[in-house]
Design an enzyme around this catalytic site. Sequence first.
Site: not given
Ligand code: GLA
Length: 401
Positions: A147, A180-182, A202
């Site tokens: 993450d 890293e969400w893009g 998310d």
């Molecule tokens: C981030 C990630 C999620 C999850 C949470 C855990 O938000 O994108 O998928 O792993 O952390 O804290």
Amino acid sequence: MKICLTLLLAVLSLTVSAQKFENLAKTPPMGWNSWNKFACNVSEDLLKNMADAISSSGMRAAGYEYIVIDDCWHGKRDSLGFIHPNPEHFPSGMKAVADYIHSKGLKFGIYSCAGNKTCAGHPGSRGHEYQDAITYASWGVDYLKYDWCNTDGLTTIGAYTTMRDALYSAGRPVVFSLCEWGNSKPWEWGKNVGHLWRTTGDIYNVFDGEVNHGTWSSWGVMKILDMQKGLEKYAGPGHWNDPDMLEVGNGMPVNEDRAHFSMWCMLAAPLIAGNDLATMSKETHDILTNMDVIALDQDTLGIQGFQFTTLEDSIQVYAKPLSGGEVAIAFLNRSKKSQAISFYWQATVIENEGTGTKLALKEKLYSIRDLWTKKNLGTTAKALKAEVPSHDVLLVRLTGK
Ligand code: GLA
């Protein structure tokens, strides 16, 4: 002699230089992860229960193999810096949990974070990457989700490459999932670093919507689907776009769950279930284990599906070229009403630059199979007439006759 030695050293340094583990995730990884349903309520009992349920429910047989624990499994680092699981929730230790999971013919995945702390505030791997990689290898970890919280001063490529190298030098093959969400377009650099990369923030269990948390948002299924547009050129065997884990069975109505699952399979997305496998309904089970739909996701060509046209009133039409010259087509009804569609196969040309697709359907005759009702819908000689319910899909596979 000297030249020979230099050559030998050069070859040796080439062979030991770090890289990602090849020959893993040749099709999108399938498994289960604790986060979407259980968040921080994780324990060794939960993991064992899910390992039991994935086996007894037929999910393992359908291809789901990784049991992945997400955030909050952590205890403290010891005086030498080694990480330990929370002793209350994991009294037997992680190796015992991994052994149990392996004994069921499953694989074990774990979570860490490139920053000082994880997103939920537990110890992150920053400055401990090699040490953590060795620890994971000693526990028997097969998959790492990594993450991106609390990472001030780090660059994504640098931090993820460091962990890739650490995993490689620890020697145990690990599927490496970049989370890293893009933010820094991991699709442009992730192929050499990991096996999958999150493309968005998310997901949450709603068909279409956004929850703004201030500095970040959670996204509904349709919002995430829209964010995949244009990324299809970056996916392929061993390196996948990850539109986040499944919310099937986590509260949406069955039609929306079916649409969600269908579209994730069209996208060649990793299929990581996020529901309670021990208590799931028959409807949820039947969605998650539909082998005809899973086969689209797991097709060995590994082409990510894409939208190629829109019919009236928010019916989007997606295609996914499959091996053997077959094609999957999804008619996705995003509107609030059920709709009758007419689709003229003979006039259809499927084009997509990213995947290099150009396919005039009139050049071949195909038979059409509905992958949810399992019915044969005739051939592409005639126009398709069908009713697609609201927030649902008609998902078909075209096979050359
Ligand atoms: C981030 C990630 C999620 C999850 C949470 C855990 O938000 O994108 O998928 O792993 O952390 O804290």
